[in-house]
Design a protein around this motif. Structure first.
Motif, PDB file in Angstrom:
ATOM      1  N   THR A   1       2.736  -0.781   8.993  1.00 52.05           N
ATOM      2  CA  THR A   1       3.560  -1.776   9.686  1.00 52.05           C
ATOM      3  C   THR A   1       4.955  -1.238  10.030  1.00 52.05           C
ATOM      4  OG1 THR A   1       4.100  -2.718   7.531  1.00 52.05           O
ATOM      5  CG2 THR A   1       2.356  -3.799   8.773  1.00 52.05           C
TER       6      THR A   1
ATOM      7  N   TYR B   1       7.137   5.117   4.149  1.00 50.36           N
ATOM      8  CA  TYR B   1       7.463   3.949   4.967  1.00 50.36           C
ATOM      9  C   TYR B   1       8.815   4.223   5.620  1.00 50.36           C
ATOM     10  CZ  TYR B   1       6.880  -0.936   6.428  1.00 50.36           C
ATOM     11  OH  TYR B   1       6.681  -2.088   7.154  1.00 50.36           O
TER      12      TYR B   1
ATOM     13  N   VAL C   1       0.429   4.310  -2.738  1.00 53.10           N
ATOM     14  CA  VAL C   1       0.112   5.689  -2.360  1.00 53.10           C
ATOM     15  C   VAL C   1       1.208   6.640  -2.861  1.00 53.10           C
ATOM     16  CG1 VAL C   1      -0.125   7.255  -0.371  1.00 53.10           C
ATOM     17  CG2 VAL C   1      -1.341   5.068  -0.390  1.00 53.10           C
TER      18      VAL C   1
ATOM     19  N   GLY D   1      -6.405   1.098   5.410  1.00 47.65           N
ATOM     20  CA  GLY D   1      -7.253   0.165   4.669  1.00 47.65           C
ATOM     21  C   GLY D   1      -7.560   0.689   3.276  1.00 47.65           C
ATOM     22  N   LEU D   2      -6.500   0.985   2.521  1.00 48.51           N
ATOM     23  CA  LEU D   2      -6.672   1.501   1.164  1.00 48.51           C
ATOM     24  C   LEU D   2      -7.513   0.549   0.305  1.00 48.51           C
ATOM     25  CD1 LEU D   2      -5.910   3.665  -0.935  1.00 48.51           C
ATOM     26  CD2 LEU D   2      -3.819   2.363  -1.407  1.00 48.51           C
TER      27      LEU D   2
ATOM     28  N   VAL E   1      -0.842 -10.531   8.973  1.00 47.75           N
ATOM     29  CA  VAL E   1      -1.638  -9.459   9.599  1.00 47.75           C
ATOM     30  C   VAL E   1      -3.020  -9.314   8.985  1.00 47.75           C
ATOM     31  CG1 VAL E   1       0.158  -7.915  10.486  1.00 47.75           C
ATOM     32  CG2 VAL E   1      -0.557  -7.691   8.130  1.00 47.75           C
ATOM     33  N   LYS E   2      -3.212  -9.844   7.790  1.00 42.51           N
ATOM     34  CA  LYS E   2      -4.515  -9.691   7.109  1.00 42.51           C
ATOM     35  C   LYS E   2      -5.556 -10.691   7.621  1.00 42.51           C
ATOM     36  CE  LYS E   2      -2.931  -6.477   4.423  1.00 42.51           C
ATOM     37  NZ  LYS E   2      -3.432  -5.112   4.396  1.00 42.51           N
TER      38      LYS E   2
ATOM     39  N   GLY F   1       0.801  -1.225   0.000  1.00 39.88           N
ATOM     40  CA  GLY F   1       0.000   0.000   0.000  1.00 39.88           C
ATOM     41  C   GLY F   1       0.829   1.267   0.000  1.00 39.88           C
TER      42      GLY F   1
ATOM     43  N   ARG G   1      -0.486 -11.407   3.743  1.00 41.54           N
ATOM     44  CA  ARG G   1       0.417 -11.569   4.887  1.00 41.54           C
ATOM     45  C   ARG G   1      -0.396 -11.914   6.122  1.00 41.54           C
ATOM     46  NH1 ARG G   1       3.347  -6.266   5.337  1.00 41.54           N
ATOM     47  NH2 ARG G   1       1.459  -5.584   4.325  1.00 41.54           N
TER      48      ARG G   1
ATOM     49  N   ASN H   1      -1.938  -8.505   0.105  1.00 39.52           N
ATOM     50  CA  ASN H   1      -0.678  -9.181  -0.183  1.00 39.52           C
ATOM     51  C   ASN H   1      -0.525 -10.436   0.687  1.00 39.52           C
ATOM     52  OD1 ASN H   1      -0.364  -7.711   2.132  1.00 39.52           O
ATOM     53  ND2 ASN H   1       0.972  -6.203   1.189  1.00 39.52           N
TER      54      ASN H   1
ATOM     55  N   VAL I   1      -1.085   8.202   7.964  1.00 37.93           N
ATOM     56  CA  VAL I   1      -2.234   8.066   7.062  1.00 37.93           C
ATOM     57  C   VAL I   1      -3.564   7.957   7.791  1.00 37.93           C
ATOM     58  CG1 VAL I   1      -0.837   7.089   5.186  1.00 37.93           C
ATOM     59  CG2 VAL I   1      -1.973   5.547   6.821  1.00 37.93           C
TER      60      VAL I   1
ATOM     61  N   GLU J   1      -4.243  -2.613  10.604  1.00 39.86           N
ATOM     62  CA  GLU J   1      -4.548  -1.951   9.328  1.00 39.86           C
ATOM     63  C   GLU J   1      -4.586  -0.469   9.626  1.00 39.86           C
ATOM     64  OE1 GLU J   1      -4.342  -2.363   5.774  1.00 39.86           O
ATOM     65  OE2 GLU J   1      -5.287  -4.228   6.406  1.00 39.86           O
ATOM     66  N   SER J   2      -3.549   0.251   9.197  1.00 42.02           N
ATOM     67  CA  SER J   2      -3.484   1.655   9.598  1.00 42.02           C
ATOM     68  C   SER J   2      -4.558   2.499   8.938  1.00 42.02           C
ATOM     69  CB  SER J   2      -2.116   2.217   9.252  1.00 42.02           C
ATOM     70  OG  SER J   2      -1.992   2.254   7.860  1.00 42.02           O
TER      71      SER J   2
ATOM     72  N   HIS K   1       3.173   4.670   7.195  1.00 45.82           N
ATOM     73  CA  HIS K   1       2.080   3.991   6.496  1.00 45.82           C
ATOM     74  C   HIS K   1       1.388   2.914   7.304  1.00 45.82           C
ATOM     75  CE1 HIS K   1       1.891   5.665   2.440  1.00 45.82           C
ATOM     76  NE2 HIS K   1       3.151   6.020   2.664  1.00 45.82           N
TER      77      HIS K   1
HETATM   78  O1  GMT Z   1       0.382  -3.928   4.845  1.00 49.22           O
HETATM   79  C1  GMT Z   1       0.246  -3.639   3.664  1.00 49.22           C
HETATM   80  O2  GMT Z   1      -0.687  -3.992   2.963  1.00 49.22           O
HETATM   81  C2  GMT Z   1       1.299  -2.783   3.045  1.00 49.22           C
HETATM   82  C3  GMT Z   1       1.476  -1.559   3.831  1.00 49.22           C
HETATM   83  C4  GMT Z   1       2.602  -0.735   3.332  1.00 49.22           C
HETATM   84  O3  GMT Z   1       2.957   0.156   4.082  1.00 49.22           O
HETATM   85  O4  GMT Z   1       3.135  -0.947   2.261  1.00 49.22           O
HETATM   86  O5  GMT Z   1       0.215  -0.875   3.800  1.00 49.22           O
HETATM   87  C5  GMT Z   1      -0.054   0.067   4.760  1.00 49.22           C
HETATM   88  O6  GMT Z   1      -0.150   1.271   4.043  1.00 49.22           O
HETATM   89  C6  GMT Z   1      -1.332   1.493   3.285  1.00 49.22           C
HETATM   90  C7  GMT Z   1      -1.180   2.821   2.561  1.00 49.22           C
HETATM   91  O7  GMT Z   1      -0.969   3.867   3.446  1.00 49.22           O
HETATM   92  C8  GMT Z   1      -2.540   1.473   4.238  1.00 49.22           C
HETATM   93  O8  GMT Z   1      -3.738   1.741   3.527  1.00 49.22           O
HETATM   94  C9  GMT Z   1      -2.605   0.076   4.870  1.00 49.22           C
HETATM   95  O9  GMT Z   1      -3.679   0.079   5.799  1.00 49.22           O
HETATM   96  C10 GMT Z   1      -1.307  -0.226   5.594  1.00 49.22           C
HETATM   97  N1  GMT Z   1      -1.317  -1.638   5.995  1.00 49.22           N
HETATM   98  C11 GMT Z   1      -1.275  -2.003   7.286  1.00 49.22           C
HETATM   99  O10 GMT Z   1      -1.288  -1.203   8.203  1.00 49.22           O
HETATM  100  C12 GMT Z   1      -1.247  -3.463   7.562  1.00 49.22           C
END
Ligand code: GMT
Length: 383
Positions: A123, A92, A17, A285-286, A210-211, A13, A208, A206, A151, A282-283, A121
């Motif tokens: 994790t 990130y 972004v 949830g795009l 955490v999903k 994600g 993982r 993806n 975010v 999920e910070s 973002h």
């Molecule tokens: O965990 C992922 O799917 C990837 C991760 C990343 O940083 O690459 O996604 C995070 O960033 C996205 C864009 O800001 C958020 O929408 C997702 O919620 C976030 N994922 C998690 O927090 C698990």
């Protein structure tokens, strides 16, 4: 403005972004320089304001682990000098914020000041960044950033709770391009996947841990006992084979389709009746926002920033993490009530419109102005 964007180029994600933000900035006239180790997957078109600088790193027998952070910092130094960048925006924290800090210090010795903004973002804070093997570097580089954004409000709060942060963190949420993500008429696909008018549930990620994709399969298993339905799983990742095994154990394997990584995600989202997001972290949830833009209501957990996107009882339903019974009950009640389902679809789209890139891009531009106006400008060498 000349902006250097540092990100992961892969399907995560944060990379999506960063790439979409860079594309939008380029369209309104900024010069955008992507700095990363391979061509970002969504950077698949030509724009005269977009540049791509690849970080290459040579292996050497001494290196058990390749020193990517050093190679990245060196590339940033090189690009800032040669392209006369005004600002760095790193997505990130690990290892991009510390690489930017190092580059900034190197450039300072050459009389160049370059401010950098770190966008947190997910994790990088909630999982990996907290680990003692990274925490001191993450805390330090957040505090040394010239600007920090998160975010979601939840991620901002968690950063303050878990790290010793003295810097101010601004919240700039994820956004959506409504030109791309909109409901498309793909009825022939729907008939192919749901030949007997079954309801279609969907998830993209993806894959993982955490999903918690196992929860999605368990929810689907319960829903299927009341409502003829199918499940589409889009994406790929480390949990794929254990999920396939669970599908077989629960006897739902013939009703679950794994589509792998897809670029035209909006076409598949347009077919769905419900989108499931059962993450334990999920910070933002795009993926849910993309589904909502395609008029798909959300059945989700209450992890992190999800409740800032999915509104319980309006755009979908929210349950406690792991409460598959409640998620299934909510999904069944929505799928059984055509009027409510239609109403939730409309609500999902109107909520998604609040995150239209047209609304969020100016927030980043204003933030860039604020950060750079506090900073000293690039000298005009040789003039
Ligand atoms: O965990 C992922 O799917 C990837 C991760 C990343 O940083 O690459 O996604 C995070 O960033 C996205 C864009 O800001 C958020 O929408 C997702 O919620 C976030 N994922 C998690 O927090 C698990």
């Amino acid at each position: 403005m000349k902006i250097g964007i540092v990100c992961y180029p892969t399907y995560g994600g944060s990379g999506v972004v960063a790439t979409e933000l860079g594309k939008a900035l380029a369209k309104v006239g900024h010069q955008v320089h992507f700095i990363t180790y391979s061509q970002p997957s969504r950077l698949d078109f030509f724009n005269e304001n977009i540049y791509y600088h690849e970080v290459s790193i040579s292996s050497y027998p001494l290196f058990q682990y390749l020193p990517y952070e050093s190679a990245l910092a060196s590339k940033i130094v090189n690009v800032v000098i040669n392209e006369k960048l005004d600002l760095l925006h790193v997505h990130y924290a690990i290892p991009h914020a510390s690489a930017a800090f190092l580059a900034k210090q190197i450039l300072k010795t050459k009389g160049i000041h370059i401010p950098f903004i770190t966008t947190l973002h997910g994790t990088d804070i909630t999982l990996v960044g907290k680990d003692p093997s990274f925490e001191p570097v993450v805390t330090f580089s957040i505090n040394e950033s010239d600007g920090v954004t998160a975010v979601s409000e939840s991620l901002r709060q968690e950063t303050y709770d878990e790290f010793e942060i003295v810097n101010k963190i601004a919240v700039i949420p994820n956004f959506i391009d409504l030109e791309r993500f909109k409901k498309l008429r793909k009825d022939h696909f729907k008939i192919a996947i749901c030949p007997n008018g079954e309801k279609l549930l969907m998830h993209t990620s993806n894959f993982r841990k955490v999903k918690r994709i196992e929860d999605i399969v368990k929810v689907f298993h319960i829903v299927k006992q009341s409502i003829p339905s199918k499940l589409l799983l889009v994406g790929d990742g480390p949990e794929r084979s254990s999920i396939e095994m669970l599908c077989r154990d629960l006897g739902v394997q013939d009703d679950v389709r794994f589509l792998g990584k897809l670029d035209v995600i909006e076409e598949v989202l347009s077919l769905a009746d419900l989108f499931l997001l059962t993450s334990e972290k999920e910070s933002f949830g795009l993926a849910a926002l993309e589904a909502m833009a395609c008029e798909v209501p959300i059945i989700s957990s209450d992890a992190g920033g999800i409740p800032e996107v999915n509104i319980h009882g309006v755009t979908g339903y929210i349950s406690k993490i792991g409460d598959v019974e409640d998620m299934a009950k909510n999904a069944i009640s929505l799928l059984q009530d055509e009027n409510k389902l239609a109403e939730f679809k409309v609500n999902a789209l109107s909520r998604a419109k609040e995150f239209d890139i047209e609304n969020i891009l100016p927030m980043y531009e204003r933030y860039y102005e604020e950060v750079t106006s506090k900073s000293w400008k690039f000298p005009n060498f040789g003039e």
